[in-house]
Design an enzyme around this catalytic site. Structure first.
Site, mmCIF file in Angstrom:
data_model
loop_
_atom_site.group_PDB
_atom_site.id
_atom_site.type_symbol
_atom_site.label_atom_id
_atom_site.label_comp_id
_atom_site.label_asym_id
_atom_site.label_seq_id
_atom_site.Cartn_x
_atom_site.Cartn_y
_atom_site.Cartn_z
ATOM 1 N N HIS A 65 9.237 34.574 -10.245
ATOM 2 C CA HIS A 65 9.972 33.670 -9.343
ATOM 3 C C HIS A 65 10.102 34.263 -7.949
ATOM 4 O O HIS A 65 10.277 35.459 -7.785
ATOM 5 C CB HIS A 65 11.320 33.250 -9.928
ATOM 6 C CG HIS A 65 12.374 34.320 -10.059
ATOM 7 N ND1 HIS A 65 13.294 34.585 -9.073
ATOM 8 C CD2 HIS A 65 12.666 35.155 -11.076
ATOM 9 C CE1 HIS A 65 14.116 35.537 -9.487
ATOM 10 N NE2 HIS A 65 13.753 35.903 -10.694
ATOM 11 N N ASP B 139 14.750 41.617 -8.282
ATOM 12 C CA ASP B 139 14.848 40.260 -8.864
ATOM 13 C C ASP B 139 14.595 39.227 -7.776
ATOM 14 O O ASP B 139 15.512 38.776 -7.135
ATOM 15 C CB ASP B 139 16.236 40.102 -9.480
ATOM 16 C CG ASP B 139 16.410 38.806 -10.242
ATOM 17 O OD1 ASP B 139 15.403 38.134 -10.518
ATOM 18 O OD2 ASP B 139 17.562 38.463 -10.551
ATOM 19 N N GLU C 66 14.267 29.566 -9.531
ATOM 20 C CA GLU C 66 14.519 30.082 -10.888
ATOM 21 C C GLU C 66 15.995 30.381 -11.087
ATOM 22 O O GLU C 66 16.563 30.136 -12.150
ATOM 23 C CB GLU C 66 13.683 31.356 -11.118
ATOM 24 C CG GLU C 66 13.771 31.920 -12.539
ATOM 25 C CD GLU C 66 14.810 32.995 -12.737
ATOM 26 O OE1 GLU C 66 14.955 33.487 -13.863
ATOM 27 O OE2 GLU C 66 15.538 33.352 -11.774
ATOM 28 N N GLU C 67 16.600 30.945 -10.025
ATOM 29 C CA GLU C 67 17.979 31.449 -10.146
ATOM 30 C C GLU C 67 19.015 30.343 -10.318
ATOM 31 O O GLU C 67 20.180 30.625 -10.571
ATOM 32 C CB GLU C 67 18.334 32.294 -8.908
ATOM 33 C CG GLU C 67 17.451 33.515 -8.686
ATOM 34 C CD GLU C 67 17.738 34.645 -9.658
ATOM 35 O OE1 GLU C 67 18.454 34.430 -10.647
ATOM 36 O OE2 GLU C 67 17.226 35.750 -9.408
ATOM 37 N N ASP D 235 9.147 39.377 -14.111
ATOM 38 C CA ASP D 235 10.469 39.239 -13.493
ATOM 39 C C ASP D 235 11.227 40.545 -13.670
ATOM 40 O O ASP D 235 11.608 40.895 -14.788
ATOM 41 C CB ASP D 235 11.231 38.073 -14.153
ATOM 42 C CG ASP D 235 12.554 37.776 -13.452
ATOM 43 O OD1 ASP D 235 12.834 38.397 -12.408
ATOM 44 O OD2 ASP D 235 13.298 36.908 -13.958
ATOM 45 N N HIS E 138 21.441 40.388 -8.333
ATOM 46 C CA HIS E 138 22.171 39.259 -7.723
ATOM 47 C C HIS E 138 23.210 39.687 -6.697
ATOM 48 O O HIS E 138 24.205 38.983 -6.491
ATOM 49 C CB HIS E 138 22.820 38.380 -8.806
ATOM 50 C CG HIS E 138 21.827 37.786 -9.765
ATOM 51 N ND1 HIS E 138 22.183 37.153 -10.926
ATOM 52 C CD2 HIS E 138 20.465 37.730 -9.717
ATOM 53 C CE1 HIS E 138 21.087 36.735 -11.558
ATOM 54 N NE2 HIS E 138 20.035 37.086 -10.845
HETATM 55 N N1 BES Z 1 15.644 38.231 -13.659
HETATM 56 C C1 BES Z 1 16.731 37.504 -14.239
HETATM 57 C C2 BES Z 1 16.754 37.512 -15.740
HETATM 58 C C3 BES Z 1 16.726 38.887 -16.378
HETATM 59 C C4 BES Z 1 17.730 39.806 -16.114
HETATM 60 C C5 BES Z 1 15.724 39.185 -17.252
HETATM 61 C C6 BES Z 1 17.669 41.053 -16.707
HETATM 62 C C7 BES Z 1 15.691 40.419 -17.867
HETATM 63 C C8 BES Z 1 16.664 41.346 -17.585
HETATM 64 C C9 BES Z 1 16.693 36.058 -13.769
HETATM 65 O O1 BES Z 1 16.333 35.947 -12.425
HETATM 66 C C10 BES Z 1 18.065 35.477 -13.891
HETATM 67 O O2 BES Z 1 18.937 35.888 -13.180
HETATM 68 N N2 BES Z 1 18.244 34.545 -14.820
HETATM 69 C C11 BES Z 1 19.501 33.888 -14.995
HETATM 70 C C12 BES Z 1 19.356 32.660 -15.855
HETATM 71 C C13 BES Z 1 18.731 31.496 -15.150
HETATM 72 C C14 BES Z 1 18.465 30.383 -16.114
HETATM 73 C C15 BES Z 1 19.618 31.017 -14.013
HETATM 74 C C16 BES Z 1 20.513 34.792 -15.678
HETATM 75 O O3 BES Z 1 20.120 35.672 -16.448
HETATM 76 O O4 BES Z 1 21.694 34.579 -15.443
HETATM 77 ZN ZN ZN Z 2 18.022 36.619 -11.252
#
Ligand code: BES
Ligand code: ZN
Length: 455
Positions: free
Chosen positions: A245, A266, A300-301, A328, A410
């Site tokens: 992403h 990220d 994605e976020e 990612d 984040h």
């Molecule tokens: N990169 C993260 C997900 C992640 C974090 C994968 C740590 C492996 C290890 C991704 O960008 C993210 O923040 N995903 C969100 C969910 C999404 C559906 C909004 C999350 O994990 O809160």
């Molecule tokens: Zn993220």
């Protein structure tokens, strides 16, 4: 983010004799994320735009009862629900601008990310509850058209691996983190997408079999996904996807258009890793048998929106994606633990096997180690492909959320400076990406890459 809490819940369930699945499921509605994204995408484009632009728009959220217990002041009109899997959930009303506070509260109280689904109408939320899959997405049947994954291209792949230069990856991350943010609804987020497209096309150096497009999505605001396509020479209707992403978010403000969100790990690291894979493949003059698509996903976020829009569109038009690899977070390494962890949920078992085999053939001899982990929910874009019925897989960096994961995710501190100012950790992911590319898309026998003869 993988949740240590899940493991504890499972242990407690086993001890008390309650069905573990019920307890863990009831604690995380995340299981249904894939279905929710599909539903959200199917919803009226106007409704999703309203949700984005009017901070006072009524939004309907579905969350676990335990999450709901933490936010009596934020939500209204809560009604208890039980979905088709027996999960104990709550359907409640909030105003759009409160979503960020809800995310923040879940972070604070439950030490995890995400954890609820938002819909612009009550009817959509109700439909989601009724239609939740009776089996988790990772247990779905593999798509009808499968390819036999094989590892037989060492002669081409191995020399590629030696060409990975972490300085290049560093350079790309460095550029991407220099945008104020890459938030999906900010102008910076769009600028970054356009920069990625021109950088990728620059690497293709005018090849006539390489094209690119910007893929807009109704709920992605002005941020497009970027797709670079290398047309396959023999099996052009079989598609191999490598994606990550391109957006970033600062979760403390729940995401906003002005806040600093460098997103170096990220997921500038994933985009930079893909960029190095593309550079090496293009420099070698390689022509694939299958069509290859490099994808930088938008938004994605905020719920896997860009990747979900693409995967659903491909499903509708019967595009035959035979393998999708997600990149990612590739650049952080905590003190201990394996170099990479294979995410074993919301991904395809055949792909998991293939990725593990690729690791063992190409990376293990270089001294790298692997482990496994689960997210517990649809934590990244691999889940969008899985939800659309395509085989996808995801290796991510060393850390987990259980204490040694990347602490700056984040936040405004997600920078190269906080990862030792090096991209060495991403380099092994570029090697894995090259192995995946070479073995999944294969060399074309129609037009083999030119090789300098050995003397
Ligand atoms: N990169 C993260 C997900 C992640 C974090 C994968 C740590 C492996 C290890 C991704 O960008 C993210 O923040 N995903 C969100 C969910 C999404 C559906 C909004 C999350 O994990 O809160
Ligand atoms: Zn993220």
């Amino acid at each position: 983010m993988p949740m240590p809490k899940t493991a504890l819940v499972l242990i407690a369930a086993a001890v008390s004799g309650i069905a573990a699945a019920d307890v863990s499921e009831s604690d995380r509605p995340h299981r249904h994320a894939a279905a929710a994204h599909a539903q959200a995408e199917a919803s009226d484009a106007l409704a999703s735009l309203r949700l984005e632009h009017d901070p006072f728009a009524q939004v309907y959220i579905v969350m676990s009862r335990s999450s709901h217990a933490h936010m009596p002041d934020l939500v209204r009109g809560a009604s208890p629900k039980i979905d088709r899997q027996g999960n104990r959930l709550v359907l409640a009303e909030v105003r759009a601008h409160q979503l960020s506070r809800i995310t923040e509260r879940i972070h604070q109280r439950e030490h995890r990310c995400g954890g609820y689904f938002a819909f612009s109408t009550r009817a959509e939320a109700e439909a989601f509850l009724r239609s939740a899959p009776t089996r988790p997405p990772q247990a779905r049947k593999s798509p009808a058209i499968m390819v036999e994954y094989s590892i037989d291209s060492q002669a081409m792949v191995s020399p590629w691996l030696d060409q990975v230069q972490h300085a290049n990856i560093h350079g790309t991350i460095s550029h991407l983190q220099s945008y104020q943010n890459r938030y999906y609804a900010s102008s910076y987020g769009r600028d970054a997408a356009l920069w990625i497209q021109s950088t990728w096309m620059g690497l293709a150096a005018g090849r006539s079999d390489v094209t690119s497009e910007l893929f807009a999505c109704a709920s992605c605001s002005t941020q497009p996904s970027v797709i670079l396509t290398i047309r396959g020479n023999e099996l052009s209707n079989e598609v191999v996807v490598l994606g990550g992403h391109l957006d970033s978010i600062n979760a403390s403000g729940g995401g906003s258009t002005g806040q600093r969100a460098p997103g170096a790990d990220d997921d500038a690291s994933g985009i930079a890793t893909l960029t190095e894979v593309l550079r090496i493949a293009m420099a070698s003059g390689w022509k694939p048998k299958r069509t290859v698509k490099f994808m930088g996903y938008a938004a994605e976020e905020v719920g896997l929106r860009g990747s979900n829009a693409i995967a659903q569109a491909y499903k509708r038009s019967n595009v035959n994606v035979v393998a999708a690899l997600q990149m990612d977070m590739t650049n952080y390494k905590s003190g201990s633990g394996p170099d990479m962890r294979l995410v074993t949920d919301f991904s395809d078992p055949h792909m998991q096997r293939f990725l593990t085999d690729l690791f063992d053939v190409y990376l293990a001899p270089r001294g790298f180690t692997r482990g496994t982990d689960t997210c517990g929910y649809a934590c990244s874009d691999h889940a969008s492909w899985t939800a659309a019925g395509y085989p996808s897989g995801f290796f991510f960096e060393a850390g987990t959320a259980s204490g040694n994961g990347f602490p700056s995710i984040h936040t405004s501190n997600d920078t190269l400076a906080n990862m030792g100012n090096t991209a060495q950790n991403s380099a092994k992911f570029a090697q894995l990406g090259l192995a995946f590319l070479g073995e999944a898309a294969k060399t074309s026998t129609v037009e083999a890459p030119k090789r300098t003869p050995l003397r």
